[in-house]
Design a protein around this motif. Structure first.
Motif, mmCIF file in Angstrom:
data_model
loop_
_atom_site.group_PDB
_atom_site.id
_atom_site.type_symbol
_atom_site.label_atom_id
_atom_site.label_comp_id
_atom_site.label_asym_id
_atom_site.label_seq_id
_atom_site.Cartn_x
_atom_site.Cartn_y
_atom_site.Cartn_z
ATOM 1 N N ALA A 1 47.694 43.343 24.529
ATOM 2 C CA ALA A 1 46.589 42.814 25.309
ATOM 3 C C ALA A 1 45.943 41.583 24.242
ATOM 4 O O ALA A 1 45.271 40.734 24.702
ATOM 5 N N ASP A 2 45.533 42.463 23.332
ATOM 6 C CA ASP A 2 44.815 41.206 22.257
ATOM 7 C C ASP A 2 45.302 40.473 21.449
ATOM 8 O O ASP A 2 44.996 39.569 21.978
ATOM 9 N N VAL A 3 46.448 40.560 21.560
ATOM 10 C CA VAL A 3 47.379 39.567 20.764
ATOM 11 C C VAL A 3 47.794 38.632 21.551
ATOM 12 O O VAL A 3 47.359 37.401 21.631
ATOM 13 N N LEU A 4 49.200 38.875 21.942
ATOM 14 C CA LEU A 4 50.053 38.294 23.160
ATOM 15 C C LEU A 4 48.870 37.837 24.032
ATOM 16 O O LEU A 4 48.983 37.036 24.877
ATOM 17 N N LYS A 5 48.121 39.015 24.538
ATOM 18 C CA LYS A 5 47.073 37.980 25.537
ATOM 19 C C LYS A 5 47.707 38.261 26.617
ATOM 20 O O LYS A 5 47.498 37.089 27.564
ATOM 21 N N LEU A 6 48.524 39.031 26.938
ATOM 22 C CA LEU A 6 49.190 39.235 28.468
ATOM 23 C C LEU A 6 48.356 39.492 30.192
ATOM 24 O O LEU A 6 47.064 39.688 29.644
ATOM 25 N N ASP A 7 48.783 38.774 31.171
ATOM 26 C CA ASP A 7 47.942 39.281 32.477
ATOM 27 C C ASP A 7 48.172 40.484 32.644
ATOM 28 O O ASP A 7 47.516 41.257 33.106
ATOM 29 N N LEU A 8 49.576 40.765 32.391
ATOM 30 C CA LEU A 8 49.999 42.144 33.041
ATOM 31 C C LEU A 8 51.294 42.785 31.985
ATOM 32 O O LEU A 8 52.016 41.793 31.696
ATOM 33 N N ASN B 1 43.838 55.872 26.745
ATOM 34 C CA ASN B 1 43.019 55.885 25.397
ATOM 35 C C ASN B 1 42.516 54.357 24.958
ATOM 36 O O ASN B 1 41.744 54.182 24.350
ATOM 37 N N ILE B 2 43.639 53.425 25.287
ATOM 38 C CA ILE B 2 43.073 51.747 25.378
ATOM 39 C C ILE B 2 42.616 51.472 25.960
ATOM 40 O O ILE B 2 42.293 50.382 25.536
ATOM 41 N N LEU B 3 42.793 51.805 27.433
ATOM 42 C CA LEU B 3 41.596 51.452 28.694
ATOM 43 C C LEU B 3 40.178 50.780 28.239
ATOM 44 O O LEU B 3 40.258 51.762 28.106
ATOM 45 N N GLU B 4 39.791 49.915 28.418
ATOM 46 C CA GLU B 4 38.491 49.284 28.769
ATOM 47 C C GLU B 4 38.011 49.871 30.575
ATOM 48 O O GLU B 4 36.861 50.216 30.490
ATOM 49 N N LYS B 5 38.745 50.027 30.866
ATOM 50 C CA LYS B 5 38.244 49.392 33.092
ATOM 51 C C LYS B 5 39.576 50.417 33.731
ATOM 52 O O LYS B 5 40.359 50.210 33.356
ATOM 53 N N ASP B 6 39.388 51.668 33.804
ATOM 54 C CA ASP B 6 40.171 52.263 34.909
ATOM 55 C C ASP B 6 40.427 51.705 36.225
ATOM 56 O O ASP B 6 39.386 50.995 37.426
ATOM 57 N N VAL B 7 41.561 51.452 37.066
ATOM 58 C CA VAL B 7 41.584 51.028 38.059
ATOM 59 C C VAL B 7 43.097 52.219 38.640
ATOM 60 O O VAL B 7 43.768 51.771 38.659
ATOM 61 N N PRO B 8 42.272 53.345 38.958
ATOM 62 C CA PRO B 8 43.036 54.610 39.560
ATOM 63 C C PRO B 8 43.692 54.033 40.862
ATOM 64 O O PRO B 8 44.931 54.789 41.425
ATOM 65 N N GLY B 9 42.941 53.021 42.102
ATOM 66 C CA GLY B 9 43.335 53.104 43.254
ATOM 67 C C GLY B 9 45.441 51.967 43.042
ATOM 68 O O GLY B 9 46.042 52.724 44.246
ATOM 69 N N ILE B 10 45.514 51.489 41.982
ATOM 70 C CA ILE B 10 47.081 51.279 41.944
ATOM 71 C C ILE B 10 47.736 52.417 41.701
ATOM 72 O O ILE B 10 48.749 52.943 42.661
ATOM 73 N N SER B 11 47.652 53.773 40.745
ATOM 74 C CA SER B 11 48.300 54.619 41.147
ATOM 75 C C SER B 11 48.502 55.331 41.789
ATOM 76 O O SER B 11 49.548 56.273 42.293
ATOM 77 N N GLU B 12 47.705 55.083 42.622
ATOM 78 C CA GLU B 12 46.999 56.497 43.578
ATOM 79 C C GLU B 12 48.216 55.665 44.528
ATOM 80 O O GLU B 12 48.643 56.439 45.396
ATOM 81 N N VAL B 13 48.168 54.485 45.055
ATOM 82 C CA VAL B 13 48.825 53.843 45.635
ATOM 83 C C VAL B 13 50.732 53.745 45.835
ATOM 84 O O VAL B 13 51.258 54.490 46.287
ATOM 85 N N ILE C 1 42.645 48.258 32.967
ATOM 86 C CA ILE C 1 42.739 46.939 32.450
ATOM 87 C C ILE C 1 42.277 46.754 31.183
ATOM 88 O O ILE C 1 41.223 47.464 30.598
ATOM 89 N N ARG C 2 42.639 46.626 29.935
ATOM 90 C CA ARG C 2 41.769 46.484 28.589
ATOM 91 C C ARG C 2 41.299 45.055 28.247
ATOM 92 O O ARG C 2 42.950 44.190 28.604
#
Lengths: 165, 165, 165
Positions: free
Chosen positions: C61-68, C89-101, C122-123
């Motif tokens: 996330a931080d070095v390679l700055k990948l989108d996904l 532990n390393i996420l900044e934002k939860d996106v619960p809907g993706i795993s719910e689906v 998301i991080r």
């Protein structure tokens, strides 16, 4: 075929003082022993006190080393409903899908199911599932997920560890 | 029959600077007052600043002692979308089922609904629900859960405390 | 039309020691490059060690700055399954809907899907999604949410920031 060692924790201020007969605990025991291959080792009624609930769950998981612990009660909007908060504090691993399934299937019975705040997860070798307080709500809820449970408990006991990875 | 005292918080950088007319806040007020037995006591527009959102929610819950607070905006993937993080920090109790229902019903309208990060929960006597930023998304979302809300708010106000346990 | 820069992290003790051929990582690469407009920049196999998984995700996330970034493995009940805990532990934002689906659609295939503990979030500018360990489970899971992903990644890259608010 091994037996699932289970515990049932009824969380109720009135039940703990003997002011109400606990029907949910026995209903869950009946379900576990007749519908899935479980033996209920321990049943207890505790008041809606977060610290007490946490200590009970820790004892059931760490000392009694039960495979499965069901709680009933304390998952509503009342100020003293603290079962999920107590559970969250002592879990090591969240298993959100179990409570998602309980809520989504319960919604086909009543829209009020969306207000049920129960969570599920693992502490050491113990799967813990919060269920609603009523005998009907509690047994309906566990029946929605019972089929998948045995598989999960197999892996938790590491008996099916290899094939699961 | 008591009235639900409600608040609406619009979270929008542009709205807070007067660069965009807030349509979502008024749409939610209209919904709450025409569709459920609510009176919107307070409406406010704040920028997408986590600290400001937290303070606003605390003020609405602890000082104004509202029964229900709806937020609109800040539940997307943009870097400044921080409404759920602010909400999470000030909640005392999670009510995941409300946002699960909002997302699953919204998914029947658009698959993008899975990207909506809103959460729901309780602080003291106040139920707080994050809704999407658009007027259509916000009112649709609250309409999906409105029927169950009154029941939950009854219990939260302890008026229905006894029968709920 | 921009390309989604993606990474795939296979989490497997045996895979990391060369004792098992990783089929899930390549299956996800194939899916991402044939079904959505993604280029897999980096693939890696790490053991089920929480610290290592966290450092890998931070690097992606931080070095390679990948989108996904997709992970596969470590989302079960086995004691060494720690992928969601590392991710949380390393996420900044939860996106619960993706795993719910993912879970609710997977449930139409097998009830065991409710036991899958994967999370999403998301991080910085990177969307991270936990997927099951099997090639079939992993590719099925990502296929359930692929349509909505491109939209979310657009916003994450701020290219569609304005229209999303």
């Amino acid at each position: 075929m091994y037996v699932i060692n289970a515990g049932v924790v009824t969380i109720s201020d009135k039940g703990s003082k003997g002011q109400r007969v606990d029907e949910s605990g026995p209903a869950l025991k009946e379900f576990l022993e007749s519908k899935i291959n479980a033996k209920v080792i321990s049943m207890i009624i505790v008041p809606d006190e977060q610290d007490l609930i946490e200590k009970t769950l820790i004892y059931f998981a760490d000392v009694l080393k039960l495979d499965l612990v069901l709680t009933t009660g304390g998952t509503g909007f009342a100020p003293r409903d603290v079962t999920p908060e107590a559970t969250k504090n002592i879990l090591e691993k969240d298993v959100p899908g179990i409570s998602e399934v309980i809520r989504s299937k319960s919604l086909t019975i009543t829209p009020k199911a969306m207000l049920s705040t129960g969570i599920s997860g693992i502490r050491k070798g113990t799967l813990i599932i919060n269920l609603p307080g009523s005998p009907k709500g509690a047994t309906e809820s566990i029946s929605f997920v019972a089929d998948a449970l045995t598989h999960g408990l197999d892996i938790l006991k590491e008996e099916a560890n290899e094939c699961a990875r």
